[in-house]
Write a protein that holds these residues in place. Sequence first.
Motif, PDB file in Angstrom:
ATOM      1  N   THR A 160      81.629  65.582  16.059  1.00 23.40           N
ATOM      2  CA  THR A 160      81.420  65.958  14.662  1.00 23.40           C
ATOM      3  C   THR A 160      80.051  65.511  14.163  1.00 23.40           C
ATOM      4  OG1 THR A 160      83.802  65.778  14.259  1.00 23.40           O
ATOM      5  CG2 THR A 160      82.351  65.738  12.341  1.00 23.40           C
ATOM      6  N   VAL A 161      79.694  64.271  14.443  1.00 20.65           N
ATOM      7  CA  VAL A 161      78.399  63.767  13.994  1.00 20.65           C
ATOM      8  C   VAL A 161      77.258  64.543  14.644  1.00 20.65           C
ATOM      9  CG1 VAL A 161      76.880  61.759  14.004  1.00 20.65           C
ATOM     10  CG2 VAL A 161      79.294  61.487  13.471  1.00 20.65           C
ATOM     11  N   ALA A 162      77.401  64.835  15.940  1.00 21.56           N
ATOM     12  CA  ALA A 162      76.362  65.611  16.623  1.00 21.56           C
ATOM     13  C   ALA A 162      76.235  66.999  16.016  1.00 21.56           C
ATOM     14  CB  ALA A 162      76.680  65.687  18.116  1.00 21.56           C
ATOM     15  N   GLY A 163      77.362  67.614  15.653  1.00 21.76           N
ATOM     16  CA  GLY A 163      77.303  68.926  15.013  1.00 21.76           C
ATOM     17  C   GLY A 163      76.616  68.880  13.663  1.00 21.76           C
ATOM     18  N   ILE A 164      76.883  67.819  12.890  1.00 21.07           N
ATOM     19  CA  ILE A 164      76.240  67.683  11.583  1.00 21.07           C
ATOM     20  C   ILE A 164      74.732  67.514  11.743  1.00 21.07           C
ATOM     21  CG2 ILE A 164      76.054  66.198   9.554  1.00 21.07           C
ATOM     22  CD1 ILE A 164      79.039  65.621   9.852  1.00 21.07           C
ATOM     23  N   VAL A 165      74.326  66.653  12.683  1.00 21.73           N
ATOM     24  CA  VAL A 165      72.894  66.438  12.912  1.00 21.73           C
ATOM     25  C   VAL A 165      72.221  67.717  13.395  1.00 21.73           C
ATOM     26  CG1 VAL A 165      71.225  65.158  14.304  1.00 21.73           C
ATOM     27  CG2 VAL A 165      73.221  63.982  13.357  1.00 21.73           C
ATOM     28  N   ASP A 166      72.868  68.406  14.322  1.00 19.30           N
ATOM     29  CA  ASP A 166      72.290  69.648  14.838  1.00 19.30           C
ATOM     30  C   ASP A 166      72.173  70.697  13.741  1.00 19.30           C
ATOM     31  OD1 ASP A 166      71.522  71.495  17.109  1.00 19.30           O
ATOM     32  OD2 ASP A 166      73.322  72.512  16.350  1.00 19.30           O
ATOM     33  N   SER A 167      73.200  70.806  12.915  1.00 17.88           N
ATOM     34  CA  SER A 167      73.149  71.788  11.825  1.00 17.88           C
ATOM     35  C   SER A 167      72.046  71.437  10.829  1.00 17.88           C
ATOM     36  CB  SER A 167      74.511  71.826  11.121  1.00 17.88           C
ATOM     37  OG  SER A 167      74.477  72.710  10.015  1.00 17.88           O
ATOM     38  N   PHE A 168      71.887  70.144  10.531  1.00 22.78           N
ATOM     39  CA  PHE A 168      70.838  69.731   9.604  1.00 22.78           C
ATOM     40  C   PHE A 168      69.450  70.082  10.159  1.00 22.78           C
ATOM     41  CE2 PHE A 168      67.795  66.479   8.238  1.00 22.78           C
ATOM     42  CZ  PHE A 168      67.842  66.652   6.864  1.00 22.78           C
ATOM     43  N   ILE A 169      69.248  69.784  11.440  1.00 26.12           N
ATOM     44  CA  ILE A 169      67.942  70.075  12.052  1.00 26.12           C
ATOM     45  C   ILE A 169      67.706  71.574  12.126  1.00 26.12           C
ATOM     46  CG2 ILE A 169      66.599  69.876  14.181  1.00 26.12           C
ATOM     47  CD1 ILE A 169      67.918  67.198  14.656  1.00 26.12           C
ATOM     48  N   TYR A 170      68.720  72.336  12.527  1.00 28.95           N
ATOM     49  CA  TYR A 170      68.550  73.778  12.692  1.00 28.95           C
ATOM     50  C   TYR A 170      68.246  74.462  11.364  1.00 28.95           C
ATOM     51  CZ  TYR A 170      69.760  78.650  13.575  1.00 28.95           C
ATOM     52  OH  TYR A 170      69.726  80.018  13.650  1.00 28.95           O
ATOM     53  N   HIS A 171      69.048  74.183  10.346  1.00 32.16           N
ATOM     54  CA  HIS A 171      68.834  74.838   9.059  1.00 32.16           C
ATOM     55  C   HIS A 171      67.568  74.329   8.386  1.00 32.16           C
ATOM     56  CE1 HIS A 171      72.554  77.129   8.966  1.00 32.16           C
ATOM     57  NE2 HIS A 171      73.204  76.048   9.390  1.00 32.16           N
ATOM     58  N   GLY A 172      67.242  73.043   8.587  1.00 33.55           N
ATOM     59  CA  GLY A 172      65.989  72.547   8.040  1.00 33.55           C
ATOM     60  C   GLY A 172      64.783  73.208   8.677  1.00 33.55           C
ATOM     61  N   HIS A 173      64.822  73.358   9.992  1.00 35.85           N
ATOM     62  CA  HIS A 173      63.721  74.040  10.694  1.00 35.85           C
ATOM     63  C   HIS A 173      63.640  75.510  10.282  1.00 35.85           C
ATOM     64  CE1 HIS A 173      60.910  75.045  13.883  1.00 35.85           C
ATOM     65  NE2 HIS A 173      61.735  76.029  14.269  1.00 35.85           N
ATOM     66  N   LYS A 174      64.790  76.126  10.105  1.00 35.46           N
ATOM     67  CA  LYS A 174      64.819  77.533   9.710  1.00 35.46           C
ATOM     68  C   LYS A 174      64.250  77.716   8.306  1.00 35.46           C
ATOM     69  CE  LYS A 174      68.005  81.450   9.544  1.00 35.46           C
ATOM     70  NZ  LYS A 174      69.415  81.870   9.725  1.00 35.46           N
ATOM     71  N   ALA A 175      64.579  76.800   7.388  1.00 33.59           N
ATOM     72  CA  ALA A 175      64.071  76.895   6.022  1.00 33.59           C
ATOM     73  C   ALA A 175      62.562  76.673   5.973  1.00 33.59           C
ATOM     74  CB  ALA A 175      64.801  75.883   5.139  1.00 33.59           C
ATOM     75  N   MET A 176      62.088  75.704   6.741  1.00 34.03           N
ATOM     76  CA  MET A 176      60.640  75.455   6.776  1.00 34.03           C
ATOM     77  C   MET A 176      59.898  76.627   7.388  1.00 34.03           C
ATOM     78  SD  MET A 176      60.614  71.433   7.878  1.00 34.03           S
ATOM     79  CE  MET A 176      58.821  71.431   7.910  1.00 34.03           C
ATOM     80  N   LYS A 177      60.483  77.240   8.402  1.00 35.89           N
ATOM     81  CA  LYS A 177      59.847  78.403   9.024  1.00 35.89           C
ATOM     82  C   LYS A 177      59.770  79.579   8.052  1.00 35.89           C
ATOM     83  CE  LYS A 177      60.200  81.368  13.080  1.00 35.89           C
ATOM     84  NZ  LYS A 177      60.994  81.684  14.311  1.00 35.89           N
ATOM     85  N   LYS A 178      60.803  79.753   7.273  1.00 32.74           N
ATOM     86  CA  LYS A 178      60.814  80.858   6.302  1.00 32.74           C
ATOM     87  C   LYS A 178      59.786  80.647   5.220  1.00 32.74           C
ATOM     88  CE  LYS A 178      64.008  83.527   3.450  1.00 32.74           C
ATOM     89  NZ  LYS A 178      65.413  83.647   2.989  1.00 32.74           N
ATOM     90  N   LYS A 179      59.667  79.370   4.743  1.00 32.35           N
ATOM     91  CA  LYS A 179      58.658  79.088   3.730  1.00 32.35           C
ATOM     92  C   LYS A 179      57.249  79.269   4.281  1.00 32.35           C
ATOM     93  CE  LYS A 179      61.412  75.888   0.919  1.00 32.35           C
ATOM     94  NZ  LYS A 179      61.491  74.545   0.363  1.00 32.35           N
ATOM     95  N   ARG A 180      57.070  78.923   5.553  1.00 21.49           N
ATOM     96  CA  ARG A 180      55.756  79.076   6.157  1.00 21.49           C
ATOM     97  C   ARG A 180      55.392  80.559   6.263  1.00 21.49           C
ATOM     98  NH1 ARG A 180      56.736  76.752  10.501  1.00 21.49           N
ATOM     99  NH2 ARG A 180      56.105  74.629   9.913  1.00 21.49           N
ATOM    100  N   GLU A 181      56.388  81.382   6.519  1.00 26.22           N
ATOM    101  CA  GLU A 181      56.116  82.813   6.653  1.00 26.22           C
ATOM    102  C   GLU A 181      55.722  83.436   5.326  1.00 26.22           C
ATOM    103  OE1 GLU A 181      59.588  84.424   8.342  1.00 26.22           O
ATOM    104  OE2 GLU A 181      59.161  83.740  10.408  1.00 26.22           O
ATOM    105  N   ILE A 182      56.310  82.927   4.198  1.00 23.43           N
ATOM    106  CA  ILE A 182      55.973  83.531   2.912  1.00 23.43           C
ATOM    107  C   ILE A 182      54.834  82.792   2.231  1.00 23.43           C
ATOM    108  CG2 ILE A 182      58.317  84.378   2.646  1.00 23.43           C
ATOM    109  CD1 ILE A 182      58.904  82.090   0.763  1.00 23.43           C
ATOM    110  N   GLY A 183      54.291  81.776   2.912  1.00 20.43           N
ATOM    111  CA  GLY A 183      53.112  81.108   2.407  1.00 20.43           C
ATOM    112  C   GLY A 183      53.352  80.007   1.408  1.00 20.43           C
ATOM    113  N   LYS A 184      54.610  79.563   1.254  1.00 23.66           N
ATOM    114  CA  LYS A 184      54.889  78.493   0.298  1.00 23.66           C
ATOM    115  C   LYS A 184      54.668  77.110   0.893  1.00 23.66           C
ATOM    116  CE  LYS A 184      58.198  80.920  -2.669  1.00 23.66           C
ATOM    117  NZ  LYS A 184      59.534  80.890  -3.257  1.00 23.66           N
ATOM    118  N   LEU A 185      54.478  77.043   2.179  1.00 22.91           N
ATOM    119  CA  LEU A 185      54.261  75.784   2.840  1.00 22.91           C
ATOM    120  C   LEU A 185      52.806  75.718   3.308  1.00 22.91           C
ATOM    121  CD1 LEU A 185      55.683  73.188   3.761  1.00 22.91           C
ATOM    122  CD2 LEU A 185      56.055  74.312   5.972  1.00 22.91           C
ATOM    123  N   GLY A 186      52.009  74.794   2.696  1.00 23.38           N
ATOM    124  CA  GLY A 186      50.588  74.737   2.994  1.00 23.38           C
ATOM    125  C   GLY A 186      50.299  74.241   4.395  1.00 23.38           C
TER     126      GLY A 186
END
Length: 438
Positions: free
Chosen positions: A412-438
């Motif tokens: 369970t803990v590994a799943g929570i950590v993996d989900s946090f990393i995956y969705h966090g990386h996905k959100a940062m990638k999306k912001k980078r694509e639309i130019g909101k992340l300098g």
Amino acid sequence: MAEFRPANSKPTENNAESRTNLISNIFRRRPFSFTSTIWNACYLDDMPSVGIMNRVFSKVRNLDAYPKVNEDFYSRTLSGGVITLASSFAMFFLIFSEFGLYLQTVTDTKLVVDTSRGEHLKINFDITFPAVSCTLLSLDAIDISGEQHLDIKHSVMKNRIDSDGHIIQVKFDKIGKPNIGKLKQKHGGDVQDNETYCGSCFGAEQSESECCNTCDEVREAYRRRGWGLMNPDLIDQCKREGFVQRIKAEQGEGCNVYGSIIINKVAGNFHFVKSFHLANMHLPHVHDAHSFEDDSYNISHRINKLAFGDYYPGKINPLDGVHWYQGTPNGIYQYFLKVVPTVYTPLSGRVIKSHQFSVTEHYKAPQVKHRGLPGVFFFYDLSPIKVTFTERHASFLHFLTNLCAIVGGIFTVAGIVDSFIYHGHKAMKKKREIGKLG
């Protein structure tokens, strides 16, 4: 022309052709499976039951908490692989640790009231006195009931040691030979041929027929009278046995005394003091030490071992290895012990009945007017509470529960950590694509 029959109707026994067509349609409509074949074979004559079972299976299928996802929709990431490896190592490590704990013995502790009566207490000791010779060292014991054991010799061994602590010789605490001079009767004459020897007790005999044939018997008679035997050179038995010569030969030596004594299981004390003292001097406040005014009795000591009862696993004796050095002669060193009855029940073997104790200590310096008998005193009292230790193995169900907790928790803990990393990386990638992340 074949007769039409609904699928849920029951075929008759005379219509074999309809039965054959129905079976063929079932196998043509559904892929072959062992389960469906069994159900069709069992309930071929009862088609409404098949429908009921299908509805039941459908409802059970809806309760599935682990829905399956097509592998085409899986998204594998590097972070997920790293987390999987780390969680797997942690899982195996904790599982092996838990298995090791399962194999170990668990000891349960319980406190109960001690209801035992009429038992005895065994005291094991090993004490070194570097400045007291073995001949001048005496072990006495007395309990609250008034029972006394003076100058205990049975089950007691003494080692003469030199100033460096090396053993000179090993011997039992017993006055022996040589026999110097002739035997003298209590009336003063020498023992004649065919005459029974009856030595004098030098005024300490309690009856006219009492005889003291050895130095020990004379000393014992003096103890019963409460007298101090301060000049053994005047006692024929002690002189004949070379007791005085032995005292002189051991001058400047030390003594290592060890062994065991068995006493009543009541409060009392045992002490190591000078051999020549009064029998009624069992407590420091009543010791009349006029005979010691010219003596120098150094009670420096080292307790190598002091235990009440037999050893059991985990037993700790707080006085083992304790050393005390006396700077001035003629003092009283007192240990106050609180003895706790203990019962240890191992997984296999006999039940061990023993005792553990706590201790406080006090040194009483010699006083000018009221000088006590110098020595080392152990005052003990018994606790009414008994401690029981019971060995047992951990429950197998408890072991399985811990394993499930380890596997489920890490997963369970590994799943929570993996989900946090995956969705966090996905959100940062999306912001980078639309130019909101300098």
